[in-house]
Design a protein around this motif. Structure first.
Motif, PDB file in Angstrom:
ATOM      1  N   SER A  68       0.002   8.253 -58.656  1.00 22.20           N
ATOM      2  CA  SER A  68       0.004   6.801 -58.544  1.00 22.20           C
ATOM      3  C   SER A  68      -1.412   6.273 -58.706  1.00 22.20           C
ATOM      4  O   SER A  68      -2.377   7.023 -58.668  1.00 22.20           O
ATOM      5  N   SER A  69      -1.521   4.950 -58.830  1.00 18.40           N
ATOM      6  CA  SER A  69      -2.839   4.355 -58.964  1.00 18.40           C
ATOM      7  C   SER A  69      -3.658   4.580 -57.704  1.00 18.40           C
ATOM      8  O   SER A  69      -4.876   4.536 -57.740  1.00 18.40           O
ATOM      9  N   SER A  70      -3.014   4.855 -56.586  1.00 19.85           N
ATOM     10  CA  SER A  70      -3.767   5.076 -55.358  1.00 19.85           C
ATOM     11  C   SER A  70      -4.474   6.409 -55.338  1.00 19.85           C
ATOM     12  O   SER A  70      -5.229   6.700 -54.429  1.00 19.85           O
ATOM     13  N   SER A  71      -4.246   7.237 -56.350  1.00 19.82           N
ATOM     14  CA  SER A  71      -4.912   8.536 -56.375  1.00 19.82           C
ATOM     15  C   SER A  71      -6.336   8.441 -56.902  1.00 19.82           C
ATOM     16  O   SER A  71      -7.072   9.402 -56.863  1.00 19.82           O
ATOM     17  N   ARG A  72      -6.736   7.289 -57.397  1.00 27.95           N
ATOM     18  CA  ARG A  72      -8.092   7.135 -57.930  1.00 27.95           C
ATOM     19  C   ARG A  72      -9.088   6.929 -56.803  1.00 27.95           C
ATOM     20  O   ARG A  72      -8.745   6.491 -55.714  1.00 27.95           O
ATOM     21  N   LEU A  73     -10.361   7.203 -57.077  1.00 27.65           N
ATOM     22  CA  LEU A  73     -11.393   6.987 -56.082  1.00 27.65           C
ATOM     23  C   LEU A  73     -11.687   5.503 -55.952  1.00 27.65           C
ATOM     24  O   LEU A  73     -11.720   4.762 -56.924  1.00 27.65           O
ATOM     25  N   ALA A  74     -11.900   5.062 -54.742  1.00 22.97           N
ATOM     26  CA  ALA A  74     -12.250   3.669 -54.479  1.00 22.97           C
ATOM     27  C   ALA A  74     -13.691   3.428 -54.918  1.00 22.97           C
ATOM     28  O   ALA A  74     -14.447   4.353 -55.162  1.00 22.97           O
ATOM     29  N   MET A  75     -14.077   2.174 -54.964  1.00 18.45           N
ATOM     30  CA  MET A  75     -15.433   1.824 -55.338  1.00 18.45           C
ATOM     31  C   MET A  75     -16.435   2.489 -54.395  1.00 18.45           C
ATOM     32  O   MET A  75     -17.563   2.738 -54.761  1.00 18.45           O
ATOM     33  N   SER A  76     -16.029   2.769 -53.170  1.00 19.88           N
ATOM     34  CA  SER A  76     -16.931   3.369 -52.201  1.00 19.88           C
ATOM     35  C   SER A  76     -17.062   4.872 -52.400  1.00 19.88           C
ATOM     36  O   SER A  76     -17.784   5.516 -51.663  1.00 19.88           O
ATOM     37  N   ASP A  77     -16.363   5.442 -53.347  1.00 23.87           N
ATOM     38  CA  ASP A  77     -16.342   6.872 -53.619  1.00 23.87           C
ATOM     39  C   ASP A  77     -15.678   7.682 -52.514  1.00 23.87           C
ATOM     40  O   ASP A  77     -15.804   8.890 -52.468  1.00 23.87           O
ATOM     41  N   LYS A  78     -14.966   7.026 -51.610  1.00 25.52           N
ATOM     42  CA  LYS A  78     -14.186   7.742 -50.606  1.00 25.52           C
ATOM     43  C   LYS A  78     -12.849   8.085 -51.243  1.00 25.52           C
ATOM     44  O   LYS A  78     -12.274   7.281 -51.959  1.00 25.52           O
ATOM     45  N   PRO A  79     -12.343   9.288 -50.972  1.00 25.33           N
ATOM     46  CA  PRO A  79     -11.068   9.655 -51.595  1.00 25.33           C
ATOM     47  C   PRO A  79      -9.924   8.772 -51.111  1.00 25.33           C
ATOM     48  O   PRO A  79      -9.877   8.392 -49.941  1.00 25.33           O
ATOM     49  N   GLU A  80      -9.050   8.441 -52.023  1.00 30.02           N
ATOM     50  CA  GLU A  80      -7.875   7.625 -51.731  1.00 30.02           C
ATOM     51  C   GLU A  80      -6.722   8.516 -51.286  1.00 30.02           C
ATOM     52  O   GLU A  80      -6.770   9.739 -51.424  1.00 30.02           O
ATOM     53  N   ILE A  81      -5.679   7.900 -50.796  1.00 27.86           N
ATOM     54  CA  ILE A  81      -4.422   8.596 -50.523  1.00 27.86           C
ATOM     55  C   ILE A  81      -3.836   8.947 -51.888  1.00 27.86           C
ATOM     56  O   ILE A  81      -3.784   8.104 -52.779  1.00 27.86           O
ATOM     57  N   GLU A  82      -3.417  10.191 -52.062  1.00 27.33           N
ATOM     58  CA  GLU A  82      -2.863  10.631 -53.341  1.00 27.33           C
ATOM     59  C   GLU A  82      -1.357  10.799 -53.196  1.00 27.33           C
ATOM     60  O   GLU A  82      -0.892  11.509 -52.309  1.00 27.33           O
ATOM     61  N   VAL A  83      -0.603  10.138 -54.055  1.00 27.92           N
ATOM     62  CA  VAL A  83       0.854  10.222 -54.034  1.00 27.92           C
ATOM     63  C   VAL A  83       1.334  10.801 -55.359  1.00 27.92           C
ATOM     64  O   VAL A  83       1.003  10.290 -56.421  1.00 27.92           O
ATOM     65  N   ILE A  84       2.110  11.874 -55.273  1.00 28.44           N
ATOM     66  CA  ILE A  84       2.751  12.451 -56.453  1.00 28.44           C
ATOM     67  C   ILE A  84       4.249  12.210 -56.274  1.00 28.44           C
ATOM     68  O   ILE A  84       4.867  12.749 -55.352  1.00 28.44           O
ATOM     69  N   SER A  85       4.800  11.373 -57.120  1.00 29.41           N
ATOM     70  CA  SER A  85       6.210  11.008 -57.013  1.00 29.41           C
ATOM     71  C   SER A  85       7.100  12.079 -57.620  1.00 29.41           C
ATOM     72  O   SER A  85       6.863  12.515 -58.745  1.00 29.41           O
ATOM     73  N   SER A  86       8.073  12.502 -56.853  1.00 26.58           N
ATOM     74  CA  SER A  86       9.097  13.444 -57.298  1.00 26.58           C
ATOM     75  C   SER A  86       8.543  14.680 -58.013  1.00 26.58           C
ATOM     76  O   SER A  86       8.919  14.954 -59.152  1.00 26.58           O
ATOM     77  N   PRO A  87       7.660  15.441 -57.355  1.00 22.75           N
ATOM     78  CA  PRO A  87       7.172  16.670 -58.000  1.00 22.75           C
ATOM     79  C   PRO A  87       8.317  17.657 -58.198  1.00 22.75           C
ATOM     80  O   PRO A  87       9.303  17.628 -57.452  1.00 22.75           O
TER      81      PRO A  87
END
Length: 135
Positions: A34-53
């Protein structure tokens, strides 16, 4: 001098064409982050969601041997002292980080990874059952 200028122009044109080709490539159907898997502007890791692996992905991770946890619909704060990965068997949740990182909504069939050090609020809108692993 004219030779080096021509060479620089050739290199610049080549780089521009490569960059344009890279940006123009469509995301394949197999790309499930998902788009939430990208790094935020602060370079802190985002929550990573993989839909239906697929099952192979889950088996390689060892998900079906992990512990299980569940809770009813509720809202509560949580802080991750270590990274957690989980696979939702049931439910629907929105997790909102307290530091401005992007919120993530996920549910049954999603594989989610939460970064260590993140404080957030869990908003469970449908009772959750999940396999989980801290590391």
């Amino acid at each position: 001098m004219a030779k080096s200028t021509s060479l620089l122009l050739l290199i610049a044109a080549s780089l521009a064409a490569t960059a344009q080709a890279f940006v123009a490539q469509p995301i394949s159907a197999s790309s499930t982050l998902s788009s939430s898997s990208r790094l935020a502007m602060s370079d802190k890791p985002e929550i990573e969601v993989i839909s239906s692996p697929d099952k192979e992905f889950l088996e390689k991770k060892g998900v079906f041997g992990w512990g299980t946890w569940g809770c009813p619909a509720s809202k509560f704060p949580w802080t991750y002292d270590s990274t957690e990965s989980c696979y939702l068997l049931a439910g629907k949740v929105t997790v909102t980080p307290g530091d401005g990182r992007e919120a993530a909504t996920f549910g049954k069939g999603d594989f989610v990874t939460f970064p260590a050090g993140m404080s957030c609020t869990w908003d469970v809108t449908e009772a959750v059952e999940k396999h989980f692993m801290f590391y």
